[in-house]
Design an enzyme around this catalytic site. Structure first.
Site, PDB file in Angstrom:
ATOM      1  N   GLY A  14      57.797 -16.178  21.722  1.00 42.69           N
ATOM      2  CA  GLY A  14      57.867 -17.637  21.589  1.00 42.69           C
ATOM      3  C   GLY A  14      58.443 -18.298  22.837  1.00 42.69           C
ATOM      4  N   ASP A  62      56.452  -8.624  11.555  1.00 42.94           N
ATOM      5  CA  ASP A  62      56.956  -9.802  10.870  1.00 42.94           C
ATOM      6  C   ASP A  62      58.338  -9.460  10.321  1.00 42.94           C
ATOM      7  OD1 ASP A  62      57.518 -11.897   9.146  1.00 42.94           O
ATOM      8  OD2 ASP A  62      55.413 -12.145   8.562  1.00 42.94           O
ATOM      9  N   PHE A  84      65.252 -15.174  17.096  1.00 42.90           N
ATOM     10  CA  PHE A  84      64.599 -16.470  17.321  1.00 42.90           C
ATOM     11  C   PHE A  84      63.554 -16.761  16.243  1.00 42.90           C
ATOM     12  CE2 PHE A  84      65.571 -15.213  21.782  1.00 42.90           C
ATOM     13  CZ  PHE A  84      66.237 -16.341  22.194  1.00 42.90           C
ATOM     14  N   LYS A  88      59.813 -24.077  12.926  1.00 46.71           N
ATOM     15  CA  LYS A  88      60.722 -25.049  13.550  1.00 46.71           C
ATOM     16  C   LYS A  88      60.266 -26.506  13.489  1.00 46.71           C
ATOM     17  CE  LYS A  88      58.789 -24.679  18.130  1.00 46.71           C
ATOM     18  NZ  LYS A  88      59.000 -24.712  19.548  1.00 46.71           N
ATOM     19  N   SER A 128      70.795 -24.976  15.676  1.00 46.33           N
ATOM     20  CA  SER A 128      70.272 -26.223  16.228  1.00 46.33           C
ATOM     21  C   SER A 128      71.284 -27.351  16.078  1.00 46.33           C
ATOM     22  CB  SER A 128      69.003 -26.590  15.462  1.00 46.33           C
ATOM     23  OG  SER A 128      68.642 -27.923  15.716  1.00 46.33           O
ATOM     24  N   TYR A 153      63.997 -27.591   7.066  1.00 49.75           N
ATOM     25  CA  TYR A 153      64.196 -26.868   8.330  1.00 49.75           C
ATOM     26  C   TYR A 153      65.676 -26.868   8.713  1.00 49.75           C
ATOM     27  CZ  TYR A 153      64.850 -26.567  13.347  1.00 49.75           C
ATOM     28  OH  TYR A 153      65.356 -26.249  14.587  1.00 49.75           O
ATOM     29  N   LYS A 157      68.874 -23.788   8.930  1.00 50.70           N
ATOM     30  CA  LYS A 157      69.803 -23.489  10.032  1.00 50.70           C
ATOM     31  C   LYS A 157      71.233 -23.459   9.496  1.00 50.70           C
ATOM     32  CE  LYS A 157      66.771 -23.094  13.300  1.00 50.70           C
ATOM     33  NZ  LYS A 157      66.405 -21.712  13.707  1.00 50.70           N
ATOM     34  N   PHE A 182      70.447 -28.003  21.745  1.00 54.62           N
ATOM     35  CA  PHE A 182      70.101 -29.419  21.703  1.00 54.62           C
ATOM     36  C   PHE A 182      68.578 -29.507  21.892  1.00 54.62           C
ATOM     37  CE2 PHE A 182      73.917 -31.683  20.618  1.00 54.62           C
ATOM     38  CZ  PHE A 182      74.743 -30.590  20.464  1.00 54.62           C
ATOM     39  N   ASN A 183      68.072 -30.226  22.850  1.00 46.18           N
ATOM     40  CA  ASN A 183      66.605 -30.358  22.937  1.00 46.18           C
ATOM     41  C   ASN A 183      66.055 -29.536  24.099  1.00 46.18           C
ATOM     42  OD1 ASN A 183      67.587 -32.739  21.357  1.00 46.18           O
ATOM     43  ND2 ASN A 183      65.402 -33.186  21.278  1.00 46.18           N
ATOM     44  N   ARG A 299      60.507 -43.191  13.808  1.00 51.84           N
ATOM     45  CA  ARG A 299      60.064 -42.020  13.049  1.00 51.84           C
ATOM     46  C   ARG A 299      61.139 -41.722  11.998  1.00 51.84           C
ATOM     47  NH1 ARG A 299      59.014 -36.430  16.312  1.00 51.84           N
ATOM     48  NH2 ARG A 299      61.269 -36.548  16.595  1.00 51.84           N
TER      49      ARG A 299
END
Ligand code: UFG
Length: 342
Positions: A14, A62, A84, A88, A128, A153, A157, A182-183, A299
């Site tokens: 990923g 998996d 990971f 998401k 996250s 989601y 976490k 963060f982002n 949003r």
């Protein structure tokens, strides 16, 4: 392979996993990658091999499948796992909550279960900043109270953090670190690996780069009436290579036996809030192009602002974000052009 210097990476094909594999190898670790390729591509593993010049042990597994996962623990010697592998997308989790709980929690519990069965020591979990929700004080520190999750989601976490905390407390041999991202944005400077969203991107930067590439007609800026300097949301955009290096620092801390508690949490951000409009104008400036965008309604679920207090990671991990937003947004565009053959 030295087991203390070997790291199993679930979800290593990923976006963040592949960049972390590169930085771990650069730092002298061996890695084993497992991935079910549900939202990734084996080409990312090839990218890691090209960048590092190393052959990477890679298995399509998996982590929700306990038998297959057990086979990995039997086959390879490693003291550390970075987990990971997870879904998401916040919006998708609202429509398919059970899919999120099943995938994200079963896979995580399987990993922890195997760690305990096989006496493996260290687990690093991808958490996250979403756990902070709409925080009362900014920037957020690791002790800023978590807010009730507003999406399945986000809830996975929070629950996984709690599972890790409780298992580290109960199992003498187990050590855990949760990194609250963060982002994450940008790509490896080589443009051999990067983010590859399937379908219409949910996140800002992939939408920006796809718009610049002409794949999307126009970028929507979700709301300009927030109580922020320019009215658009503030986020802490962290370069993915810097983020990958934070994983290396956390793995070093675990393998060097430097942890102060058996379970620790670190924010991984830059500490700098950046607005949506600032990000757009920076992208335009550093890449010398114009981006069609329009202001649209907010949003649902977006928090007006969140950014990190990074003191703990700076002091305890000896890690700091280094790449500038300019360079990161250049790398994001370079990657998009590479993917599209532009
Ligand atoms: N945005 C737009 N237009 C878009 C996409 C996003 O204006 O097309 C805005 C959003 O409203 C937000 C900002 O850009 O203000 C960033 O949005 P992202 O979707 O890129 O990121 P989020 O902050 O919403 O979410 C990210 C991760 C989540 C994680 C969260 C933690 O995607 O997985 O950070 O804070 F939970």
């Amino acid at each position: 392979m030295d087991s203390n210097k070997t790291v199993l990476i679930s979800g290593g094909a990923g976006y963040i996993g592949s960049h972390t594999a590169v930085e771990l190898i650069n730092a002298g670790y061996d890695v084993v990658i497992i991935d079910n390729l549900s939202n990734s591509d084996a080409a990312a593993v090839e990218g890691v091999e090209k960048i590092t010049g190393r052959k990477i042990p890679f298995e399509i597994v998996d982590t929700c499948d306990p038998v297959a996962l057990k086979g990995v623990f039997e086959k390879y010697e490693f003291e550390t796992v970075i987990h990971f592998a997870a879904y998401k997308a916040v919006g998708e989790s609202m429509d398919k909550p059970l899919m999120y709980y099943q995938n994200n929690l079963v896979s995580f519990m399987n990993i922890v279960e195997m760690m305990m069965q096989f006496n493996r020591r260290n687990i690093l979990f991808s958490s996250s900043a979403t756990v902070y929700g709409e925080a009362e004080t900014l920037p957020v520190t690791e002790s800023t109270p978590r807010q009730p999750a507003t999406s399945p989601y986000g809830n996975t976490k929070q629950i996984a953090e709690d599972i890790l905390r409780d298992c580290c407390r109960a199992c003498a041999g187990l050590h855990g670190i949760a990194l609250r991202y963060f982002n994450p944005i940008g790509a490896h400077p080589s443009a051999l690996i990067g983010e590859l969203p399937r379908g219409v991107p949910n996140n800002l930067v992939p939408f920006v780069t796809q718009t610049a590439a002409g794949i999307r007609e126009c970028l929507s800026v979700f709301g300009d009436d927030y109580d922020t300097p320019d009215g658009t949301c503030l986020r802490d955009y962290i370069d993915v290579v810097d983020l990958a290096k934070a994983h290396v620092a956390a793995v070093n801390r675990m393998t060097d036996d430097k942890m102060k508690e058996k379970y620790e949490i670190f924010n991984v951000g830059t500490g700098n809030p950046v607005s949506v409009l600032e990000l757009i104008t920076t992208f335009e400036r550093v890449n010398d192009l114009k981006l069609p965008y329009k202001i649209t309604p907010r949003r649902p679920g977006d928090v007006p602002a969140v950014w990190a207090d990074t003191t703990l990671a700076n002091e305890e991990l000896g890690w700091k974000a280094e790449r500038s937003l300019d360079d990161t947004l250049r790398s994001a565009w370079k990657w998009e052009k590479h993917v599209r053959g532009l």
